[in-house]
Write a protein that holds these residues in place. Structure first.
Motif, PDB file in Angstrom:
ATOM      1  N   ASN A  18       7.604  87.895  53.442  1.00 34.50           N
ATOM      2  CA  ASN A  18       8.787  88.745  53.320  1.00 34.50           C
ATOM      3  C   ASN A  18       8.498  90.126  53.913  1.00 34.50           C
ATOM      4  O   ASN A  18       8.558  91.145  53.236  1.00 34.50           O
ATOM      5  N   PHE A  24       7.987  82.922  51.730  1.00 40.00           N
ATOM      6  CA  PHE A  24       9.032  81.948  51.382  1.00 40.00           C
ATOM      7  C   PHE A  24       9.246  80.957  52.513  1.00 40.00           C
ATOM      8  O   PHE A  24       8.871  81.206  53.668  1.00 40.00           O
ATOM      9  N   CYS A  76      13.887  75.754  52.790  1.00 40.30           N
ATOM     10  CA  CYS A  76      14.421  75.493  51.440  1.00 40.30           C
ATOM     11  C   CYS A  76      14.328  76.704  50.523  1.00 40.30           C
ATOM     12  O   CYS A  76      14.824  76.667  49.401  1.00 40.30           O
ATOM     13  N   GLY A  77      13.680  77.771  50.972  1.00 42.04           N
ATOM     14  CA  GLY A  77      13.621  79.001  50.165  1.00 42.04           C
ATOM     15  C   GLY A  77      12.521  79.014  49.125  1.00 42.04           C
ATOM     16  O   GLY A  77      12.355  80.005  48.413  1.00 42.04           O
ATOM     17  N   ARG A  78      11.754  77.931  48.997  1.00 49.97           N
ATOM     18  CA  ARG A  78      10.672  77.916  47.986  1.00 49.97           C
ATOM     19  C   ARG A  78       9.765  79.123  48.194  1.00 49.97           C
ATOM     20  O   ARG A  78       9.442  79.480  49.326  1.00 49.97           O
ATOM     21  N   GLN A  79       9.358  79.709  47.083  1.00 45.05           N
ATOM     22  CA  GLN A  79       8.556  80.928  47.178  1.00 45.05           C
ATOM     23  C   GLN A  79       7.090  80.660  46.903  1.00 45.05           C
ATOM     24  O   GLN A  79       6.757  79.833  46.054  1.00 45.05           O
TER      25      GLN A  79
END
Ligand code: OAD
Length: 255
Positions: A164, A133, A137-140
């Motif tokens: 992760n 991630f 911005c947290g985009r996975q």
């Protein structure tokens, strides 16, 4: 207190019988179970930490300053993620679960091979390298699909990407740890497989199991955990299929 049997054949037979009779074991696995899938361990000769200092290459503090070092040692693994496949050790554990004698796999491994082998609901104490991630911005992203570059950067915002997984200096996922401790304190047996039992809090799980009266079985070419009841020396990919085969025979006989 149980006796540590010395004859490998009778030890194997005893463990098979106990698995079948007690019918509720939990497994704690480490890098050794994936060694036969071509993934190097950490502390063996030639292991990852033999070459790279984990306090530098796998530290969250260093990662925040410069993620390049981490991606130097893990980038190839992530980009070739799909090449790594479960070996007979992973498959035998999934088999023991389908036979109903193994209730849960707890792993320190981040390679996802237990799940690929068919084990349901694996507890991944150190996270998963499959999930990546963006720290901004947290985009996975999902391995092996990460943008090029060292380190790769987010395609949306150019932020730093991080798998992760738990690095040194980070906490373990709370839920995973709680569930693992619950398993360790309630199951009648624990199979400790391919781990040097060095890194806490995972290393405390066999101690917890032992305190709660579980029978501890170690599968490892070397003895890593001093408080075992049974040691099955050898590679996981050889020993575990024998366990599964033995339990399958007892199940077929119905005794
Ligand atoms: P280690 O590298 O510390 O230990 C691997 C163990 O597997 C050793 O005890 C070997 O004897 C054994 N082994 C090797 N080949 C085997 C085989 N074919 N079958 C069975 N056993 C075999 O790996 P871990 O104990 O998993 O954490 O290391 C624990 C943690 O330290 C990792 O999750 C990682 C590392 O730093 C983080 O990065 C947070």
């Amino acid at each position: 207190m149980h006796e540590l049997s010395r004859d490998p054949q009778s030890t194997l037979a005893e463990v098979i019988r106990l698995l079948w009779e007690r019918g509720e074991a939990v497994a704690l696995t480490g890098a050794g179970i994936s060694a036969e899938s071509g993934i190097p361990t950490f502390r063996d000769k030639g292991g990852l930490w033999d070459t790279y200092d984990p306090t530098v290459y796998a530290s969250i503090e260093v990662y925040r300053r410069d993620p390049t070092l981490y991606w130097t040692i893990r980038g190839d693994f992530i980009r070739h993620y799909d090449q790594y496949q479960p070996n007979p050790g992973h498959l035998a554990l999934a088999d023991l679960e389908s036979l109903g004698v193994l209730r849960r796999v707890i792993t320190q491994n981040i390679d996802g091979l237990h799940t690929k082998a068919g084990s349901p609901d694996v507890i991944e104490l150190h996270g998963s390298i499959r999930e990546i991630f963006c720290l901004s911005c947290g985009r996975q992203y999902q391995a092996p699909h990460v943008p090029p570059g060292l380190p790769p950067r987010c395609e949306s915002c150019n932020g730093v990407l991080k798998p992760n997984t738990v690095l040194f200096g980070e906490s373990l996922p709370v839920d995973a740890l709680r569930q693992a401790q619950e398993e360790a304190s309630t199951r009648a047996m624990m199979l400790v497989i391919g781990t040097s039992v060095n890194v806490y809090p995972a290393a405390a799980l066999p101690e917890i199991a032992r305190r709660h009266g579980a029978v501890i079985v170690e599968v490892n070419p070397e003895r890593a955990f001093p408080l075992v009841d049974f040691w099955l020396p050898g590679q996981a990919g050889t020993v575990l299929p024998r366990l599964a085969e033995g339990v399958r025979k007892l199940a077929a006989r119905g005794n």
